[in-house]
Design an enzyme around this catalytic site. Structure first.
Site, mmCIF file in Angstrom:
data_model
loop_
_atom_site.group_PDB
_atom_site.id
_atom_site.type_symbol
_atom_site.label_atom_id
_atom_site.label_comp_id
_atom_site.label_asym_id
_atom_site.label_seq_id
_atom_site.Cartn_x
_atom_site.Cartn_y
_atom_site.Cartn_z
ATOM 1 N N CYS A 198 -4.583 -0.234 8.692
ATOM 2 C CA CYS A 198 -3.519 -0.715 8.249
ATOM 3 C C CYS A 198 -3.790 -2.150 7.716
ATOM 4 C CB CYS A 198 -2.924 -1.160 9.833
ATOM 5 S SG CYS A 198 -1.024 -1.553 9.361
ATOM 6 N N CYS B 132 -3.403 -3.975 14.385
ATOM 7 C CA CYS B 132 -3.022 -3.463 13.262
ATOM 8 C C CYS B 132 -3.199 -4.616 12.099
ATOM 9 C CB CYS B 132 -1.481 -3.029 13.344
ATOM 10 S SG CYS B 132 -0.748 -2.976 11.693
ATOM 11 N N CYS C 252 1.441 -5.954 16.149
ATOM 12 C CA CYS C 252 0.620 -4.989 16.716
ATOM 13 C C CYS C 252 -0.797 -5.586 16.892
ATOM 14 C CB CYS C 252 0.744 -3.716 16.497
ATOM 15 S SG CYS C 252 2.602 -3.194 16.634
ATOM 16 N N CYS D 239 3.027 8.239 1.438
ATOM 17 C CA CYS D 239 3.407 7.455 2.669
ATOM 18 C C CYS D 239 3.606 6.222 2.220
ATOM 19 C CB CYS D 239 1.944 7.159 3.321
ATOM 20 S SG CYS D 239 1.860 6.336 4.733
ATOM 21 N N CYS E 5 4.111 -7.428 8.091
ATOM 22 C CA CYS E 5 4.930 -6.812 9.053
ATOM 23 C C CYS E 5 5.081 -8.177 10.274
ATOM 24 C CB CYS E 5 4.331 -5.711 9.814
ATOM 25 S SG CYS E 5 5.206 -5.050 11.126
ATOM 26 N N GLU F 39 0.832 -0.940 0.084
ATOM 27 C CA GLU F 39 -0.201 0.077 -0.002
ATOM 28 C C GLU F 39 0.997 1.350 0.005
ATOM 29 O OE1 GLU F 39 -2.856 -2.440 3.256
ATOM 30 O OE2 GLU F 39 -1.022 -1.023 3.726
HETATM 31 S S1 SF4 Z 1 1.573 -0.879 13.555
HETATM 32 FE FE1 SF4 Z 1 1.440 -2.550 11.976
HETATM 33 S S2 SF4 Z 1 3.056 -2.227 10.301
HETATM 34 FE FE2 SF4 Z 1 3.370 -0.950 12.338
HETATM 35 S S3 SF4 Z 1 4.808 -2.053 13.470
HETATM 36 FE FE3 SF4 Z 1 2.685 -2.617 14.303
HETATM 37 S S4 SF4 Z 1 2.082 -4.466 13.175
HETATM 38 FE FE4 SF4 Z 1 3.838 -3.590 12.023
#
Ligand code: SF4
Length: 353
Positions: free
Chosen positions: A334, A121, A118, A107, A114, A94
């Site tokens: 996200c 996300c 988190c 961006c 990832c 993205e």
């Molecule tokens: S917010 Fe999402 S993209 Fe950012 S570090 Fe955490 S898991 Fe990874």
């Protein structure tokens, strides 16, 4: 003939060495660099000051494209454009163009998926691979092309991925965009969930790149719940100390990103502690309204609580902003784009929470 060389993965020196090895004079590298970064051309035939046989050789032995706009979606009110960018192996990442009165901010994603996981996300729910420097750079150039040649004036590494978990490629992309387009380092922001070794390594570069740190919780226990991997890697106090080192060596103000989650981290007490941490670093605080992702246990903080939170920061003399909505008509959480893009619908989504 071997695998074609991806030109956007090459530094200017590497490009020069490549062309010398092909029997070309070194100054051809500067011409090629200009066509790639200033003119953003997509076809070697447009590089009219290069000899015809070099253009032919380049088209046989090199590649200019590292990503392609597969889908775009524009919010008619905010003007935000969200892109699904396809990579050469079919993965999709993205990128977003944010329009402000004083210019466009691009961006960009730094990874496909990832590894940080988190809990709020969508991107953290899958992992594919690191992006190359060329794939990061080409997102920027594709956005400029899509906006009719209007170059973004700022770059934020806040798309999918943890930029400091792909340190070398990210820094190469920043250096090359700086060198190739003439953008100042002050126009770049690297956003991290708080990888302390990466922050300190970046500090040692002594470049005036902006640093945004996703804090989201003011104590280790809650951070562990929200951002388990990041919290395991560094306690809040250690992270804050690394931010102080960064601010000192870069000469730039650090930003604390703080996602407001209803009943989770939005109490006045949290604001008080956040003000204390921000005061130590002289950090700017960016309060982010949460955009729910399907299946998320979190909800957005109600406006009254956001106002009370902000009032507490203001009383403590902490500079803060509430991130503006990027376009209610577009998914804005996200990783949503990439997830949907693999099904029948291919909307454009965005990270940055
Ligand atoms: S917010 Fe999402 S993209 Fe950012 S570090 Fe955490 S898991 Fe990874």
């Amino acid at each position: 003939m071997g695998t074609p060389v991806q030109l956007k993965d090459q530094s200017r020196d590497e490009l020069e060495q490549l062309l010398i090895a092909w029997g070309q004079p070194p100054y051809r590298a500067a011409q090629l660099w200009h066509w790639m970064y200033r003119k953003s051309v997509r076809d070697f035939e447009e590089m009219t000051d290069l000899p015809v046989d070099l253009r032919r050789q380049l088209s046989q032995r090199a590649r200019l494209d590292a990503c392609w706009v597969r889908q775009r979606r524009e919010d008619p009110v905010a003007g935000t454009v969200k892109y699904a960018m396809a990579l050469s192996d079919g993965l999709v990442v993205e990128a977003v163009a944010l329009r402000y009165r004083d210019g466009v901010t691009a961006c960009l994603s730094s990874q496909a998926g990832c590894r940080m996981g988190c809990s709020f996300c969508a991107s953290g729910k899958s992992w594919e691979r690191q992006l190359t420097s060329g794939e990061i750079i080409d997102q920027f150039l594709r956005i400029g092309e899509d906006l009719g040649g209007r170059r973004s004036s700022r770059v934020v590494l806040m798309g999918t991925g943890e930029p400091l978990d792909n340190y070398e490629a990210v820094l190469q992309a920043v250096r090359r965009l700086h060198d190739g387009t003439g953008m100042s380092y002050r126009s770049f922001t690297i956003s991290t969930c708080g990888l302390v070794p990466g922050i300190l390594k970046l500090a040692a570069e002594q470049l005036p790149i902006n640093l945004a740190v996703s804090l989201h919780a003011v104590d280790d226990a809650l951070r562990q719940r929200l951002m388990p991997r990041a919290a395991r890697l560094a306690r809040v106090d250690r992270l804050v100390a690394a931010c102080m080192v960064y601010a000192e060596s870069s000469g730039r103000r650090v930003t604390f990103e703080y996602l407001l989650l209803d009943g989770v981290n939005d109490r006045v007490e949290d604001a008080r502690r956040l003000a204390d941490l921000a005061g130590r670093v002289r950090a700017h605080v960016n309060l982010i309204p949460f955009n729910a992702i399907p299946g998320s246990p979190y909800r957005r903080s109600p406006p009254g609580r956001v106002a009370a939170f902000g009032a507490r920061l203001r009383e403590a003399g902490v500079a803060f902003t509430v991130r503006r909505e990027l376009g209610a008509g577009i998914d804005a959480a996200c990783g949503q784009l990439r997830q949907r893009g693999s099904g029948s619908e291919a909307d454009v989504g965005q990270r940055s929470q």
